[in-house]
Every structure is written in C-alpha cells, then in structure tokens.
Design a protein around this motif. Structure first.
Motif, PDB file in Angstrom:
ATOM      1  N   THR A   1       4.811   4.151  -6.587  1.00  0.00           N
ATOM      2  CA  THR A   1       5.462   4.402  -5.405  1.00  0.00           C
ATOM      3  C   THR A   1       6.778   5.329  -5.651  1.00  0.00           C
ATOM      4  OG1 THR A   1       6.756   2.498  -5.647  1.00  0.00           O
ATOM      5  CG2 THR A   1       5.107   2.284  -4.275  1.00  0.00           C
TER       6      THR A   1
ATOM      7  N   TYR B   1      -3.490   6.112  -5.595  1.00  0.00           N
ATOM      8  CA  TYR B   1      -2.175   5.849  -5.520  1.00  0.00           C
ATOM      9  C   TYR B   1      -2.053   4.949  -6.489  1.00  0.00           C
ATOM     10  CZ  TYR B   1      -2.584   7.256  -0.565  1.00  0.00           C
ATOM     11  OH  TYR B   1      -3.019   8.145   0.525  1.00  0.00           O
TER      12      TYR B   1
ATOM     13  N   HIS C   1       2.063   5.867   2.720  1.00  0.00           N
ATOM     14  CA  HIS C   1       0.910   6.407   1.902  1.00  0.00           C
ATOM     15  C   HIS C   1       0.118   7.867   2.712  1.00  0.00           C
ATOM     16  CE1 HIS C   1      -1.413   4.353   5.572  1.00  0.00           C
ATOM     17  NE2 HIS C   1      -2.388   5.146   4.973  1.00  0.00           N
TER      18      HIS C   1
END
Length: 128
Positions: free
Chosen positions: A66, A63, A21
């Motif tokens: 991914t 976020y 992250h």
C-alpha cells in the motif's frame, strides 16, 4: 525506461488512509500520457489531424503493497513489445525501491469512430 513522479494527496486515499485501488490506474495513465508526449506525439493533434486515439485494450494488475498519504511515488514505464497495431507496456508504481503495484498494459490505436488502426509511424520508428 520512462520515470514519472507523483505525490499522494488526501483525495487519493480511502477511509483507511491508503491509496484507493482505482487511483493506481490513474497514476499509470498519467505516466503513459507523459511517455507518449516524450516520444514527440501530441495526442490532441493525433485526434484532430489524423482522427486516431490511443485506447487501453487490456490491463493485468497486481497490488503488492500500500501507498499512503504524502508518499512520493515513482511510476516506471517500460515498453515490453510493439507490433504495427499493439503496444504492450509494463508499469510499476514504486516507493523508493519497493514495488507497490505492477501492471501490464496493452494499448492500441483506433479511429475516432472506433475502428482499429495502426500505431503512429513516428511511435513505431522511435521505440524500435
């Protein structure tokens, strides 16, 4: 809109093989540095000659999906607003058209001893 590309390397990933992250923040920092250079500003010269540097005042990040090892990512940077002392940018990390990460970044200039100061005139003229 400024576009900066980066490939995901093994060192960028965590134990699950996805981008760690904190590395998204590194990716968008690289893109902002490239954007500043594209505006005709030399940050080393700003620091040495004018005694000013850019600092991040605030980041709001989301976020969304991914990224993984070997992905080719595109960081898109767009100036949202600018005042004499503050620059707000929206940055997206994308894989193709998929937005993986989005951040709103507020940057300001400070003197090398930490006091707030106006953004460089060259930047204010160029962006507006």
């Amino acid at each position: 809109m400024h576009i900066f590309r980066v490939r995901v390397y093994y060192e960028d990933t965590d134990m699950a093989g996805i981008v760690y992250h904190a590395n998204y923040l590194k990716f968008i920092e690289r893109a902002r540095s490239d954007w500043v250079k594209q505006q005709g500003l030399d940050q080393n010269e700003m620091r040495e000659k004018d005694g000013i540097v850019f600092v991040v005042r605030r980041i709001e990040a989301d976020y969304l999906a991914t990224a993984k090892y070997d992905d080719l990512l595109e960081i898109r940077t767009l100036t949202k607003s600018m005042t004499g002392v503050r620059l707000v940018m929206t940055q997206e990390v994308c894989r193709g058209e998929e937005v993986l990460f989005r951040a709103e970044v507020t940057a300001v200039c400070v003197t090398t001893d930490g006091h707030p100061t106006r953004l460089p005139l060259k930047l204010r003229r160029h962006v507006h």
